[in-house]
Write a protein that holds these residues in place. Structure first.
Motif, PDB file in Angstrom:
ATOM      1  N   VAL A   1       0.781  -1.133  -0.095  1.00  0.00           N
ATOM      2  CA  VAL A   1      -0.157  -0.006   0.091  1.00  0.00           C
ATOM      3  C   VAL A   1       0.892   1.114  -0.048  1.00  0.00           C
ATOM      4  O   VAL A   1       0.615   2.332  -0.713  1.00  0.00           O
ATOM      5  CB  VAL A   1      -0.953  -0.113   1.191  1.00  0.00           C
ATOM      6  CG1 VAL A   1      -1.853   1.490   1.396  1.00  0.00           C
ATOM      7  CG2 VAL A   1      -2.029  -1.219   0.882  1.00  0.00           C
ATOM      8  N   ALA A   2       1.793   1.254   0.748  1.00  0.00           N
ATOM      9  CA  ALA A   2       2.830   2.307   0.957  1.00  0.00           C
ATOM     10  C   ALA A   2       3.392   2.481  -0.555  1.00  0.00           C
ATOM     11  O   ALA A   2       3.831   3.876  -0.754  1.00  0.00           O
ATOM     12  CB  ALA A   2       3.908   1.922   2.067  1.00  0.00           C
ATOM     13  N   ASN A   3       3.722   1.689  -1.068  1.00  0.00           N
ATOM     14  CA  ASN A   3       4.419   1.661  -2.404  1.00  0.00           C
ATOM     15  C   ASN A   3       3.679   2.151  -3.593  1.00  0.00           C
ATOM     16  O   ASN A   3       4.143   2.693  -4.572  1.00  0.00           O
ATOM     17  CB  ASN A   3       5.278   0.303  -2.734  1.00  0.00           C
ATOM     18  CG  ASN A   3       6.363   0.165  -1.863  1.00  0.00           C
ATOM     19  OD1 ASN A   3       6.861   0.890  -1.285  1.00  0.00           O
ATOM     20  ND2 ASN A   3       6.781  -1.347  -1.706  1.00  0.00           N
ATOM     21  N   ASP A   4       2.262   1.928  -3.187  1.00  0.00           N
ATOM     22  CA  ASP A   4       1.397   2.417  -4.489  1.00  0.00           C
ATOM     23  C   ASP A   4       1.071   3.845  -4.261  1.00  0.00           C
ATOM     24  O   ASP A   4       0.490   4.564  -3.164  1.00  0.00           O
ATOM     25  CB  ASP A   4       0.102   1.525  -4.356  1.00  0.00           C
ATOM     26  CG  ASP A   4      -1.113   1.554  -5.182  1.00  0.00           C
ATOM     27  OD1 ASP A   4      -0.684   2.462  -6.093  1.00  0.00           O
ATOM     28  OD2 ASP A   4      -2.093   1.152  -5.347  1.00  0.00           O
ATOM     29  N   LEU A   5       1.240   4.439  -5.336  1.00  0.00           N
ATOM     30  CA  LEU A   5       0.983   5.865  -5.731  1.00  0.00           C
ATOM     31  C   LEU A   5      -0.346   6.368  -5.061  1.00  0.00           C
ATOM     32  O   LEU A   5      -0.737   7.372  -4.578  1.00  0.00           O
ATOM     33  CB  LEU A   5       1.571   6.430  -6.790  1.00  0.00           C
ATOM     34  CG  LEU A   5       2.885   6.335  -6.952  1.00  0.00           C
ATOM     35  CD1 LEU A   5       3.279   6.949  -8.471  1.00  0.00           C
ATOM     36  CD2 LEU A   5       4.095   7.199  -5.970  1.00  0.00           C
ATOM     37  N   TRP A   6      -1.266   5.230  -5.478  1.00  0.00           N
ATOM     38  CA  TRP A   6      -2.805   5.534  -5.548  1.00  0.00           C
ATOM     39  C   TRP A   6      -3.102   4.801  -4.074  1.00  0.00           C
ATOM     40  O   TRP A   6      -4.565   4.815  -4.118  1.00  0.00           O
ATOM     41  CB  TRP A   6      -3.542   5.003  -6.553  1.00  0.00           C
ATOM     42  CG  TRP A   6      -2.836   5.437  -7.996  1.00  0.00           C
ATOM     43  CD1 TRP A   6      -2.016   4.895  -8.852  1.00  0.00           C
ATOM     44  CD2 TRP A   6      -3.110   6.966  -8.418  1.00  0.00           C
ATOM     45  NE1 TRP A   6      -1.914   5.845  -9.847  1.00  0.00           N
ATOM     46  CE2 TRP A   6      -2.475   7.044  -9.716  1.00  0.00           C
ATOM     47  CE3 TRP A   6      -4.048   8.070  -7.979  1.00  0.00           C
ATOM     48  CZ2 TRP A   6      -2.480   8.342 -10.333  1.00  0.00           C
ATOM     49  CZ3 TRP A   6      -3.797   9.427  -8.717  1.00  0.00           C
ATOM     50  CH2 TRP A   6      -3.306   9.246  -9.702  1.00  0.00           C
ATOM     51  N   GLY A   7      -2.520   4.277  -3.184  1.00  0.00           N
ATOM     52  CA  GLY A   7      -2.906   3.867  -2.108  1.00  0.00           C
ATOM     53  C   GLY A   7      -3.353   4.681  -1.214  1.00  0.00           C
ATOM     54  O   GLY A   7      -3.076   5.878  -1.090  1.00  0.00           O
ATOM     55  N   GLU A   8      -4.339   4.161  -0.466  1.00  0.00           N
ATOM     56  CA  GLU A   8      -5.141   4.968   0.636  1.00  0.00           C
ATOM     57  C   GLU A   8      -4.792   4.464   1.912  1.00  0.00           C
ATOM     58  O   GLU A   8      -4.583   3.298   2.191  1.00  0.00           O
ATOM     59  CB  GLU A   8      -6.481   5.068   0.404  1.00  0.00           C
ATOM     60  CG  GLU A   8      -6.969   5.433  -1.024  1.00  0.00           C
ATOM     61  CD  GLU A   8      -8.519   5.493  -1.060  1.00  0.00           C
ATOM     62  OE1 GLU A   8      -9.225   5.027  -0.230  1.00  0.00           O
ATOM     63  OE2 GLU A   8      -8.975   6.120  -1.951  1.00  0.00           O
ATOM     64  N   THR A   9      -4.433   5.345   2.945  1.00  0.00           N
ATOM     65  CA  THR A   9      -4.114   4.840   4.429  1.00  0.00           C
ATOM     66  C   THR A   9      -5.350   4.052   5.044  1.00  0.00           C
ATOM     67  O   THR A   9      -5.009   3.136   5.872  1.00  0.00           O
ATOM     68  CB  THR A   9      -4.070   6.196   5.258  1.00  0.00           C
ATOM     69  OG1 THR A   9      -5.208   6.810   5.200  1.00  0.00           O
ATOM     70  CG2 THR A   9      -2.803   6.974   4.789  1.00  0.00           C
ATOM     71  N   SER A  10      -6.737   4.098   4.421  1.00  0.00           N
ATOM     72  CA  SER A  10      -7.614   3.328   4.867  1.00  0.00           C
ATOM     73  C   SER A  10      -7.471   1.883   4.578  1.00  0.00           C
ATOM     74  O   SER A  10      -8.009   0.837   5.197  1.00  0.00           O
ATOM     75  CB  SER A  10      -9.021   3.592   4.345  1.00  0.00           C
ATOM     76  OG  SER A  10      -8.900   3.919   2.995  1.00  0.00           O
ATOM     77  N   SER A  11      -6.385   1.487   3.624  1.00  0.00           N
ATOM     78  CA  SER A  11      -6.169   0.106   3.164  1.00  0.00           C
ATOM     79  C   SER A  11      -5.230  -0.697   4.190  1.00  0.00           C
ATOM     80  O   SER A  11      -4.987  -1.713   4.061  1.00  0.00           O
ATOM     81  CB  SER A  11      -5.763   0.027   1.845  1.00  0.00           C
ATOM     82  OG  SER A  11      -6.602   0.653   0.833  1.00  0.00           O
ATOM     83  N   TYR A  12      -4.617   0.323   5.003  1.00  0.00           N
ATOM     84  CA  TYR A  12      -3.800  -0.343   5.898  1.00  0.00           C
ATOM     85  C   TYR A  12      -4.354  -1.123   7.003  1.00  0.00           C
ATOM     86  O   TYR A  12      -5.556  -0.968   7.314  1.00  0.00           O
ATOM     87  CB  TYR A  12      -3.018   0.806   6.866  1.00  0.00           C
ATOM     88  CG  TYR A  12      -1.635   1.340   5.981  1.00  0.00           C
ATOM     89  CD1 TYR A  12      -0.532   0.710   5.722  1.00  0.00           C
ATOM     90  CD2 TYR A  12      -1.978   2.642   5.585  1.00  0.00           C
ATOM     91  CE1 TYR A  12       0.533   1.499   4.919  1.00  0.00           C
ATOM     92  CE2 TYR A  12      -1.020   3.487   4.747  1.00  0.00           C
ATOM     93  CZ  TYR A  12       0.051   2.828   4.579  1.00  0.00           C
ATOM     94  OH  TYR A  12       1.003   3.230   3.621  1.00  0.00           O
ATOM     95  N   ARG A  13      -3.488  -2.345   7.289  1.00  0.00           N
ATOM     96  CA  ARG A  13      -4.295  -3.347   8.325  1.00  0.00           C
ATOM     97  C   ARG A  13      -3.341  -3.490   9.445  1.00  0.00           C
ATOM     98  O   ARG A  13      -1.864  -3.002   9.265  1.00  0.00           O
ATOM     99  CB  ARG A  13      -4.399  -4.842   7.797  1.00  0.00           C
ATOM    100  CG  ARG A  13      -5.070  -4.831   6.441  1.00  0.00           C
ATOM    101  CD  ARG A  13      -5.202  -6.098   5.832  1.00  0.00           C
ATOM    102  NE  ARG A  13      -5.892  -6.096   4.538  1.00  0.00           N
ATOM    103  CZ  ARG A  13      -5.859  -7.033   3.840  1.00  0.00           C
ATOM    104  NH1 ARG A  13      -4.991  -8.111   3.844  1.00  0.00           N
ATOM    105  NH2 ARG A  13      -6.736  -7.125   2.444  1.00  0.00           N
ATOM    106  N   HIS A  14      -3.583  -3.773  10.549  1.00  0.00           N
ATOM    107  CA  HIS A  14      -2.670  -3.807  11.702  1.00  0.00           C
ATOM    108  C   HIS A  14      -1.969  -5.248  11.638  1.00  0.00           C
ATOM    109  O   HIS A  14      -2.540  -6.303  11.677  1.00  0.00           O
ATOM    110  CB  HIS A  14      -3.617  -3.670  13.053  1.00  0.00           C
ATOM    111  CG  HIS A  14      -4.144  -2.639  13.268  1.00  0.00           C
ATOM    112  ND1 HIS A  14      -3.604  -1.525  13.792  1.00  0.00           N
ATOM    113  CD2 HIS A  14      -5.699  -2.171  13.310  1.00  0.00           C
ATOM    114  CE1 HIS A  14      -4.555  -0.510  14.139  1.00  0.00           C
ATOM    115  NE2 HIS A  14      -5.775  -0.956  13.801  1.00  0.00           N
ATOM    116  N   ALA A  15      -0.578  -4.785  11.753  1.00  0.00           N
ATOM    117  CA  ALA A  15       0.138  -6.143  11.495  1.00  0.00           C
ATOM    118  C   ALA A  15       0.414  -6.919  12.770  1.00  0.00           C
ATOM    119  O   ALA A  15       0.543  -7.997  12.641  1.00  0.00           O
ATOM    120  CB  ALA A  15       1.414  -5.450  11.339  1.00  0.00           C
ATOM    121  N   THR A  16      -0.163  -6.168  14.152  1.00  0.00           N
ATOM    122  CA  THR A  16       0.047  -6.894  15.175  1.00  0.00           C
ATOM    123  C   THR A  16      -1.351  -7.300  15.678  1.00  0.00           C
ATOM    124  O   THR A  16      -2.279  -6.158  15.516  1.00  0.00           O
ATOM    125  CB  THR A  16       0.756  -6.080  16.344  1.00  0.00           C
ATOM    126  OG1 THR A  16       2.046  -5.902  15.974  1.00  0.00           O
ATOM    127  CG2 THR A  16       0.766  -6.806  17.660  1.00  0.00           C
TER     128      THR A  16
END
Length: 216
Positions: free
Chosen positions: A20-35
């Motif tokens: 998601v971070a590498n995607d120029l069109w990525g949105e922060t809402s797409s982040y998931r909790h890694a822990t």
């Protein structure tokens, strides 16, 4: 045992977040909790109830399932002593079996740590304080006047267990608090009351600080 709940960092979720971070069109809402908090399953059938735990202090964790399958964590601790989760879980289970109120004593410092970390950020002279919206929403959602704080936490958290329940450190520690307070031996003990007092104090401050938005 009814269930064994552990916190685990998931590499697959971390890879997703990196994508998601590498995607120029990525949105922060797409982040998931890694822990996230997870219920330890049988590796064979996936069952997570009525497990039998075996082992002595400083042994690797051995879990026996009614299906006959056995889970044993890595006995070699030399590769990463700091990440020896199996032994750490077994020690926690041994201490809880000897004295259920140990769980309250174990969790209270984690609550205090979250509280003090947020206090340091709020009191920073830089004047750019912003509480994480997830923490603030959780603090507001918990009924701090409820006679049963464990039930109030459960209503606010809406635990996904036995599915994975991802979250920030505050979410995860409060999830463990809610689970611990289900046991009357913990909830009604002196240590349990101290734990509940610490939670109420922390969430009360979080409501105030979060509502202010910017520290003075």
């Amino acid at each position: 045992m009814d269930q064994i709940v552990i916190d685990r960092w998931d590499s697959g979720t971390a890879d997703w977040n990196q994508g998601v971070a590498n995607d120029l069109w990525g949105e922060t809402s797409s982040y998931r909790h890694a822990t996230g908090a997870e219920v330890l399953p049988c590796p064979g059938c996936g069952n997570h109830q009525n497990l039998i735990v075996e082992g002595c202090w400083d042994d690797p964790l051995t879990v026996l399932c009614p299906c006959g399958d056995v889970l044993t964590t890595d006995p070699d601790r030399s590769w990463s002593p700091a990440n020896d989760w199996g032994r750490n879980v077994l020690k926690r289970l041994i201490l809880n079996a000897a004295d259920p109120t140990y769980e309250a004593r174990r969790l209270r410092p984690r609550v205090v740590e979250c509280h003090e970390r947020e206090r340091l950020l709020w009191s920073s002279p830089l004047g750019c304080y912003r509480m994480d919206p997830e923490d603030f929403e959780l603090a507001v959602a918990v009924d701090l006047d409820a006679s049963d704080l464990g039930a109030a936490l459960t209503r606010a958290l809406k635990p996904a267990l036995p599915e994975r329940h991802g979250g920030l450190p505050l979410t995860l520690v409060l999830l463990h608090v809610a689970l611990a307070l289900r046991d009357p031996l913990v909830r009604d003990s002196e240590d349990g009351q101290r734990l509940q007092d610490a939670v109420r104090e922390a969430l009360g401050d979080f409501r105030t600080w979060g509502a202010q938005g910017v520290a003075r």
